[in-house]
Design a protein around this motif. Sequence first.
Motif: not given
Length: 302
Positions: A150-152, A154-168, A211-217
Amino acid sequence: MSTRRLRLDLGYDGTDFRGWAAQPGLRTVQGEIEAALAMASREEMTTTVAGRTDAGVHARHQVCHVDLSDEAWVRLTPRGGESSQVATASSIVRRLNKILSGRYGERARGRDLPAARGTCDVRIYEAAVVDPSFDARFSALGRSYAYRVSDRPEPLGRWDRLWVEDPLDEAAMNEAGAALLGEHDFLGFCRPREGATTIRTLRTLRAERDSEGTLIFSVEADAFCHSMVRSLVGALLLVGSGARDTDYPAQILSARSRADAAPIAPAHGLTLEGVDYPDPSQWGVRAQQARARRDTCCGGNG
């Protein structure tokens, strides 16, 4: 002594597990499931899993098998009810989930942590008696993983996704990933085990936003070496951030060297999404083929 082979389909949140494989003194998924089986059947037994996930890695759909003795089967058969294989398998699911949630609740209370009644971080979805030719690890045709970024944030997704500050840049990452598809020696993307091959067939490696903007590999292969998925993602993230050119992953692949290995992305963003198996008539054949090619390597642990 005759046995019945039981297939278990399950999922888990890997946050508080030290991986799948049982380890003395550590909480693992295998350890929890085998403890529940022992409590329900009053007999120790060992599970075989499709892919051993690392500490912190999740599974939406994992598969394992276990061989039950006649005595254990009788103890697990519902009393005073239907004694068919289907009924007993259904009863096993209910009993295991009850034990697992009880153990989870007891552990949470001992640490003064919240735990809603009946919930747990590992859940058995289904159980079925299968032919002895089925092997959860070696009969599998492939495994599929998803790594969420997630480059945007959100707290509810903190356990199953990596947070990054810059857009990819997913277009750049997909261009870089396409060069890795096919059968190759992925030594630069693996932590090799002694005596095991690092040759794999990578079928899918692409990044898309939901649909929420999360980047999924999405990553799919016949099997994976130790840390292979996280290394593939780690290399692509450097491309997506602009820190490396699009030919960077291909350079790692062609070098076939641990000296210039790919960086490993954090574990918590990775989820085993599913395991594919052939028609039941091909379980034994597939298992023989897989053992012949890879008799000591992991079945895929991301």
